[in-house]
Design an enzyme around this catalytic site. Structure first.
Site, PDB file in Angstrom:
ATOM      1  N   ARG A  76      16.538   3.458  -8.824  1.00  0.00           N
ATOM      2  CA  ARG A  76      15.713   2.516  -7.779  1.00  0.00           C
ATOM      3  C   ARG A  76      16.846   1.636  -7.021  1.00  0.00           C
ATOM      4  O   ARG A  76      16.626   1.500  -5.968  1.00  0.00           O
ATOM      5  CB  ARG A  76      14.844   1.680  -8.266  1.00  0.00           C
ATOM      6  N   SER A  90      -0.061   2.021  10.649  1.00  0.00           N
ATOM      7  CA  SER A  90      -0.983   1.133  11.629  1.00  0.00           C
ATOM      8  C   SER A  90      -0.764  -0.257  11.796  1.00  0.00           C
ATOM      9  O   SER A  90      -1.020  -0.929  12.715  1.00  0.00           O
ATOM     10  CB  SER A  90      -2.515   1.451  11.671  1.00  0.00           C
ATOM     11  N   MET A 120       4.908   1.580  -0.238  1.00  0.00           N
ATOM     12  CA  MET A 120       4.251   1.871  -1.270  1.00  0.00           C
ATOM     13  C   MET A 120       5.157   2.017  -2.268  1.00  0.00           C
ATOM     14  O   MET A 120       4.889   2.617  -3.588  1.00  0.00           O
ATOM     15  CB  MET A 120       3.226   2.854  -0.923  1.00  0.00           C
ATOM     16  N   HIS A 168      -1.649  -6.938   1.691  1.00  0.00           N
ATOM     17  CA  HIS A 168      -2.332  -6.134   0.940  1.00  0.00           C
ATOM     18  C   HIS A 168      -4.066  -6.227   1.079  1.00  0.00           C
ATOM     19  O   HIS A 168      -4.248  -7.365   1.563  1.00  0.00           O
ATOM     20  CB  HIS A 168      -2.027  -6.822  -0.545  1.00  0.00           C
ATOM     21  N   ASP A 216       8.953 -11.147  -7.391  1.00  0.00           N
ATOM     22  CA  ASP A 216       9.273 -10.417  -8.636  1.00  0.00           C
ATOM     23  C   ASP A 216       7.790 -10.071  -9.337  1.00  0.00           C
ATOM     24  O   ASP A 216       8.225 -10.051 -10.649  1.00  0.00           O
ATOM     25  CB  ASP A 216      10.499 -10.695  -9.307  1.00  0.00           C
TER      26      ASP A 216
HETATM   27  C1  GAR Z   1      -2.820  -0.974   4.528  1.00  0.00           C
HETATM   28  O1  GAR Z   1      -4.173  -1.210   4.399  1.00  0.00           O
HETATM   29  C2  GAR Z   1      -2.198  -2.087   3.493  1.00  0.00           C
HETATM   30  O2  GAR Z   1      -2.574  -3.174   3.160  1.00  0.00           O
HETATM   31  C3  GAR Z   1      -1.835  -1.316   2.310  1.00  0.00           C
HETATM   32  O3  GAR Z   1      -1.668   0.122   2.733  1.00  0.00           O
HETATM   33  C4  GAR Z   1      -2.099   0.333   4.019  1.00  0.00           C
HETATM   34  C5  GAR Z   1      -1.119   0.732   5.109  1.00  0.00           C
HETATM   35  O4  GAR Z   1      -1.629   0.985   6.261  1.00  0.00           O
HETATM   36  N1  GAR Z   1      -0.862  -1.910   1.646  1.00  0.00           N
HETATM   37  C6  GAR Z   1      -1.082  -1.766   0.110  1.00  0.00           C
HETATM   38  O5  GAR Z   1      -1.973  -1.332  -0.414  1.00  0.00           O
HETATM   39  C7  GAR Z   1       0.264  -2.610  -0.601  1.00  0.00           C
HETATM   40  N2  GAR Z   1      -0.146  -2.856  -1.860  1.00  0.00           N
HETATM   41  P1  GAR Z   1      -0.676   1.330   7.332  1.00  0.00           P
HETATM   42  O6  GAR Z   1       0.195   2.434   7.065  1.00  0.00           O
HETATM   43  O7  GAR Z   1      -1.783   2.349   8.333  1.00  0.00           O
HETATM   44  O8  GAR Z   1      -0.274   0.422   7.960  1.00  0.00           O
END
Ligand code: GAR
Length: 200
Positions: free
Chosen positions: A73, A20, A98, A117, A150
């Site tokens: 990785r 999104s 992620m 975040h 990092d």
């Molecule tokens: C979002 O809320 C973003 O902030 C979070 O994942 C979601 C992805 O939503 N990111 C983290 O938690 C990274 N640490 P989306 O795929 O609908 O954009």
């Protein structure tokens, strides 16, 4: 930053899920005066919904599945790097990506990789941010766009947006409110960052 005559900074968006935020970034890239264009979307998860959204909008959507690389990785990241280079990317936007990055990829994109975040960093780095904000009795929550270093969910903060925590909120309700704020914050910060990066 690589020198370029293009008025728009070529950006890659890295996702793992619904996408999104990626969609909000693509919407912003459609503005006549946008400072960036999205030249490729990369997902480490083949089933990520964002891949379909990107392809529907005519943006190259590439899967670089980490599972093909076992525990290596860096091998996975070298495959990502090859896609980034093939598309002439200058700025990388992590949007719900992620997977932890190794110091190698972080160093390769130092000062040119952004992340969003779902908390008011430095509060609540890591996972389950909304449940943790509620459990802590926080009065407000929000989201942060920062440069990637990092260290997980750390790095210079480029922008934050605050939302209230309301009586009766559960993690789902709070997540939806924060997500709406993310969709405004991330494109705006990315646009400003790219505009600034073009200044002599
Ligand atoms: C979002 O809320 C973003 O902030 C979070 O994942 C979601 C992805 O939503 N990111 C983290 O938690 C990274 N640490 P989306 O795929 O609908 O954009």
């Amino acid at each position: 930053m690589t020198a370029s005559n293009s008025p728009r900074v070529p950006v890659a968006v890295l996702i793992s899920g619904a996408g999104s935020n990626m969609a909000a970034i693509l919407d912003a890239a459609g503005a006549a005066d946008a400072a960036f264009e999205v030249v490729v979307v990369i997902s480490n998860v083949p089933e990520a919904g964002g891949l379909t959204l990107a392809a529907e909008r005519g943006v190259p959507a590439v899967v670089v599945d980490h599972r093909g690389h076992g525990r290596d990785r860096q091998a996975h990241e070298r495959a990502i790097q090859a896609v980034l280079e093939a598309h002439g990317v200058e700025v990388v936007a992590l949007a719900g990506y992620m997977r932890l990055l190794s110091p190698w990829l972080v160093a390769a994109w130092e000062g040119r990789m952004l992340n969003i975040h779902p908390s008011l960093l430095p509060r609540h780095p890591g996972l389950d941010t909304h449940a943790r904000a509620l459990a802590a009795g926080d009065a407000e929550a929000g989201c942060t766009v920062h440069l990637v270093i990092d260290d997980v969910d750390a790095g210079p903060i480029l922008g934050q947006s605050r939302v209230p925590i309301l009586p009766g909120d559960d993690a789902e309700a709070l997540s939806a409110r924060v997500r709406t704020a993310e969709h405004v914050l991330y494109p705006a910060v990315l646009d400003r960052f790219c505009r600034d990066s073009r200044r002599p």
